[in-house]
Write an enzyme that holds these catalytic residues in place. Structure first.
Site, short mmCIF file in Angstrom:
data_model
loop_
_atom_site.label_atom_id
_atom_site.label_comp_id
_atom_site.label_asym_id
_atom_site.label_seq_id
_atom_site.Cartn_x
_atom_site.Cartn_y
_atom_site.Cartn_z
N CYS A 24 -0.08 2.68 -4.84
CA CYS A 24 -0.73 3.83 -5.14
C CYS A 24 0.01 4.97 -4.83
O CYS A 24 1.07 5.12 -3.97
CB CYS A 24 -1.89 3.91 -4.27
SG CYS A 24 -3.15 2.56 -4.60
N HIS A 35 0.86 -1.15 -0.10
CA HIS A 35 -0.22 -0.07 0.04
C HIS A 35 0.72 1.35 0.23
O HIS A 35 1.99 1.34 0.59
CB HIS A 35 -0.84 -0.06 1.25
CG HIS A 35 -2.08 -0.95 0.98
ND1 HIS A 35 -3.08 -0.68 -0.08
CD2 HIS A 35 -2.56 -1.63 1.82
CE1 HIS A 35 -3.89 -1.53 0.24
NE2 HIS A 35 -3.73 -2.24 1.30
#
Length: 374
Positions: free
Chosen positions: A230, A174
């Site tokens: 991301c 992440h």
């Protein structure tokens, strides 16, 4: 103010929590009793050079400061599990985090880490002893990708590097953003990595990543970062971003802070491939490999190398983007758009924006003539 004390047994510098009367060493586990409070004065910031009047190219120029002697910290030594020393001037840290059994779970990140290690060993001749893997599958607790262990792994990667060394930092997991209050970010946000324990220990901010594995690099050392997360476009806070159009035309955007803060190296070279732009999200999906879950960016990067499209940095970036766009066209419609724009930090998906892999560097260069090598 950070206070340091040496371990009474192994002399490892330890960061002392405010008001603590004792501290346990993470290396030898000895307990050091604290006497009188430590009142070491803060280290003044290094001076910066004035920009030369002859510099042009429409870039704001900031010369690097003299390399400061690094202050001792608990991260200035190898992880307690004694990761192997580098051989043949090649060294890598590979991180894959699945966040298993949590609302943040990802399917492909550990696969990404395994594939990246396989490629480094078999195609680029990285000795296995020179690769430090951090995943939840590791049995050594110091190789679990917690915030502390990732910090120590980053420090180990650049520690003792010499001219001719080739370093690789790969992260699949992440990524997020948080508000920047120093004025160093064009979009007003810092980019962050999310360790396994980020919900309790916090994230690792791009400023820290830059200070740890970018700024210390001496002349002759090369670092490649592959960041599959991301909001990863400028995850290393490098000064220049290659803005490439779909036609293949490109230009370098100047991302150096107007404050004059130095974000480059100490003479070394750093180039980063990332999964998407800072305002985009990266997919964790099996839509690309059609066999097993992987990160879209890691899959596209490895495919570019394996298909002989890895001669230059421009050819790799173009091939990666083509792989993702081609899959979008082949699978079609809202399904692939949804897959490729998953907001993995929330488990939801967005419509109408596909990820575009990015290239950043400490210095601009001709992406179509500069050979790629690890």
């Amino acid at each position: 103010m950070v206070m340091l004390v040496d371990c009474s047994q192994c002399r490892t510098p330890l960061q002392l929590p405010h008001g603590a009367k004792s501290i346990r060493c993470a290396v030898c586990h000895a307990i050091t009793l604290i006497g009188e409070p430590l009142n070491a004065p803060p280290t003044p910031p290094p001076p910066y050079f004035s920009p030369p009047a002859t510099y042009s190219n429409n870039y704001n120029y900031y010369a690097p400061p003299p390399a400061p002697i690094p202050a001792p910290t608990q991260y200035n030594h190898a992880p307690p599990s004694q990761p192997p020393s580098a051989h043949g001037h090649k060294k890598a840290v590979i991180i894959g985090i699945s966040y298993k059994n949590s609302k943040n779970e990802l399917k492909g990140c550990i696969n990404d880490a395994k594939c990246m290690k396989f490629m480094l060993v078999n195609r680029f001749r990285f000795p296995e002893a020179s690769i430090l893997m951090l995943t939840e599958e590791e049995t050594d607790r110091y190789k679990i990708p917690t915030k502390h262990n990732i910090r120590m792994a980053m420090s180990w990667l650049v520690q003792g590097c010499q001219p001719g060394d080739s370093l690789v930092f790969h992260y699949s997991g992440h990524g997020s953003q948080q508000r920047n209050y120093t004025g160093d970010e064009i979009d007003g946000y810092d980019e962050t990595l999310c360790p396994l324990d980020f919900e309790t220990q916090g994230m690792i901010v791009d400023d820290e990543i830059n200070a740890t594995i970018v700024r210390p690099l001496p002349r002759g050392v090369k670092l490649h970062a592959i960041i599959d997360s991301c909001h990863s476009g400028t995850m290393l806070d490098l000064p220049f971003l290659c803005r490439m159009e779909r036609t293949g035309r490109y230009s370098w955007e100047d991302h150096r802070p107007r404050s004059g803060a130095w974000k480059g190296t100490n003479g070394g070279e750093v180039i980063s491939f990332s999964g998407c732009d800072d305002d985009q999200t990266s997919a964790d999906t099996d839509a690309l490999s059609k066999v097993t879950s992987t990160g879209a960016m890691t899959y596209a990067f490895i495919q570019a190398i394996e298909r002989g499209q890895g001669n230059t940095y421009g050819s790799i970036l173009s091939a990666m983007r083509s792989t993702i766009r081609r899959t979008d066209d082949e699978i079609g419609g809202s399904v692939v758009t949804t897959l490729l724009t998953m907001l993995v930090t929330g488990g939801s998906a967005g419509i109408g924006m596909t990820q575009e892999p990015q290239l950043t560097a400490n210095e601009p260069f001709d992406v179509y003539t500069k050979p790629f090598s690890l």
